[in-house]
Write an enzyme that holds these catalytic residues in place. Structure first.
Site, PDB file in Angstrom:
ATOM      1  N   ALA A 185       0.839  -1.198   0.000  1.00 44.70           N
ATOM      2  CA  ALA A 185       0.000   0.000   0.000  1.00 44.70           C
ATOM      3  C   ALA A 185       0.872   1.246   0.000  1.00 44.70           C
ATOM      4  CB  ALA A 185      -0.916  -0.010   1.226  1.00 44.70           C
ATOM      5  N   ASN A 186       0.479   2.251  -0.764  1.00 44.26           N
ATOM      6  CA  ASN A 186       1.178   3.538  -0.873  1.00 44.26           C
ATOM      7  C   ASN A 186       2.562   3.435  -1.522  1.00 44.26           C
ATOM      8  OD1 ASN A 186      -0.869   5.192   0.287  1.00 44.26           O
ATOM      9  ND2 ASN A 186      -0.259   4.483   2.328  1.00 44.26           N
ATOM     10  N   ASP A 237     -10.148   2.169  -8.001  1.00 47.24           N
ATOM     11  CA  ASP A 237     -10.190   3.532  -7.481  1.00 47.24           C
ATOM     12  C   ASP A 237      -9.123   3.766  -6.418  1.00 47.24           C
ATOM     13  OD1 ASP A 237     -12.290   4.135  -9.153  1.00 47.24           O
ATOM     14  OD2 ASP A 237     -13.837   3.712  -7.648  1.00 47.24           O
ATOM     15  N   GLY A 238      -8.796   2.737  -5.658  1.00 50.22           N
ATOM     16  CA  GLY A 238      -7.759   2.874  -4.638  1.00 50.22           C
ATOM     17  C   GLY A 238      -6.400   3.159  -5.241  1.00 50.22           C
TER      18      GLY A 238
END
Length: 505
Positions: free
Chosen positions: A135-136, A159-160
């Site tokens: 993530a990120n 969308d994430g």
């Protein structure tokens, strides 16, 4: 020079703006010995690859082959067409691509390699591909790469993944410009590097709302031809601390509870949203609080009109101009200090703020059908306490053509700033700064047995949870750009909207 589609002999007319590539074609012996080719001793040919438009906003790559007996004439045509393509300055030549291999049905890498990469190669677009591992990962990487060498950034995922890339790009732009993102009143620097979305997630709401379909090939072709669609972005703060950016849905209550519950059931895949939605509907939780907002007086339209945002939207264009003139005349700080804040207090099943229609295949109209992509405003939708049956009637309206705001318990406003604060925060944090006109309300569950218990929902911020009961939201007009052109209107819509424009003028 004659143009034929080799497979079926179909005549074609291709505008330059929709040509993808031009390549010299080697006619094999089988083609040469069949039909009209047999009459030519040494035919010379080239193939034009172009955008073919189908129903429901779907695009695909088609081709037409031109041939003649004169090799020099053939080469002249190839050179002339390639020079025309070079004049298309909006088209990207170098792209940075981020692929989320875990999102949705874990098909992101396959979709890119099989459906998108060949099209980029055909269009002579160079790519640097980065496969995220956590993530990120993409967001962090965007703070490190030499972003100036790229004409755009492409995200492959849902969308994430888009949210991650958006936060990285906007954050990088503010950092390089010395802008403090923690200051909610800071005028943010516009991001001129376009983002392309290749849909490959559980939900592809942003792609659907800006292109009209969630299809990887269609999105890839919009990137290739160099489309550009400005997009409003809302910043979310709490107590002078930056929390998130949002471009689609910021939802508290019903949609926040669905997301919070579904996060515990990721093993179910996309079905978790259906299960959590049904469970949340049955729970029928109601939250009490106070909402403050500044109306978007610069906009031409309203949430209740029938003017949907479409390609070349005149409402977005003129609203942006009026907002720019307003700020130039009185200044951003003076404007915000002078304009009145409206306050609403009550019990709500859902509080939604949307920057776009939030349309998707299940809800073709979205949460706010007349919301605009780039007019510097958001639509604030308040669903007050009502019976389960009435709430169900409201939800069903999202799937049909009826006016979903035509209920006594539903209010909708077009706003440029919005605030929300709970009594729980007032009790626990006495140093909360009062920006605008605020009142504090108690949150409770809509059930007599537990009415005295304080319960908080979670904010659904573009499909990511945000645990803060007090937030300040500000819309930043056209802060970023997408490789898109908005949803193209059909003939009936075009005729209807043209008459409305004439009436306005």
């Amino acid at each position: 020079m004659k143009g034929k589609k080799i497979e079926d002999g179909e005549n074609c007319f291709v505008p330059t703006s929709e040509i993808i590539a031009v390549e010299e074609t080697d006619l094999n012996k089988k083609q040469h010995n069949s039909g009209k080719w047999q009459k030519m001793a040494k035919p010379h040919a080239f193939t034009v690859y172009y955008v073919k438009k189908a129903r429901n906003h779907r695009w695909w790559c088609s081709d037409v082959t031109f041939w003649c007996v004169d090799e020099q004439l053939c080469n002249q045509w190839i050179q002339a067409l390639k020079e025309l393509l070079e004049l298309q300055k909006a088209r990207p030549k170098q792209l940075l691509v981020y692929i989320n291999p875990y999102g949705g049905k874990r098909q992101g890498k396959r979709i890119y390699e099989q459906k998108v990469a060949p099209l980029f190669s055909l269009a002579s677009i160079s790519t640097d591909v980065f496969i995220t591992e956590r993530a990120n990962h993409a967001k962090d990487n965007l703070f490190e790469v030499n972003i100036n060498k790229y004409d755009g950034v492409v995200c492959v995922g849902g969308d994430g993944m888009f949210s991650e890339v958006m936060h990285g790009l906007i954050g990088r732009m503010q950092k390089d410009s010395g802008i403090d993102q923690n200051n909610p009143k800071a005028p943010l620097v516009q991001c001129n590097i376009r983002i392309g979305i290749i849909p490959a997630g559980s939900t592809d709401c942003i792609c659907y709302s800006t292109v009209g379909i969630s299809d990887p090939v269609t999105s890839a072709l919009h990137i290739i031809v160099g489309d550009s669609q400005p997009l409003d972005v809302s910043s979310v703060h709490h107590n002078n601390t930056f929390l998130k950016y949002t471009v689609s849905l910021l939802g508290y209550g019903f949609y926040g509870d669905i997301l919070k519950d579904s996060e515990k059931k990721r093993w179910m895949g996309p079905m978790r949203y259906d299960y959590s939605g049904f469970k949340t509907f049955l729970s029928h939780h109601c939250y009490e609080g106070t909402i403050s907002f500044q109306p978007a007086k610069h906009t031409l339209g309203s949430p209740r009109d029938k003017d949907s945002c479409r390609t070349g939207c005149h409402i977005c264009r003129q609203s942006e101009q009026q907002l720019a003139e307003q700020r130039k005349k009185c200044g951003l700080k003076h404007e915000e200090d002078e304009e009145e804040w409206k306050v609403i207090k009550g019990k709500f099943l859902a509080i939604n703020v949307v920057n776009m229609s939030c349309a998707c295949p299940r809800s073709p109209k979205g949460l706010s059908p007349a919301a605009h992509l780039a007019d510097g405003s958001a639509d604030l939708i308040l669903v007050r306490k009502c019976s389960r049956f009435d709430f169900l009637r409201y939800l069903v309206r999202h799937t049909n053509q009826d006016d979903q705001f035509d209920f006594s318990f539903v209010d909708v406003y077009r706003v440029k700033s919005f605030q929300f604060t709970s009594k729980l925060l007032e009790d626990n944090e006495s140093d909360v700064t009062d920006i605008g006109k605020k009142h504090f309300g108690q949150f409770c569950r809509d059930h007599p047995a537990c009415c005295c218990n304080i319960a908080n929902s979670t904010w659904n911020c573009d499909g990511e949870t945000l645990d803060s009961s007090a937030i300040e939201v500000r819309v930043h007009c056209q802060l970023m750009k997408l490789f898109a052109r908005g949803i193209e209107e059909n003939c009936k819509e075009a005729s209807r909207n043209q008459s409305r424009v004439e009436q306005l003028l």
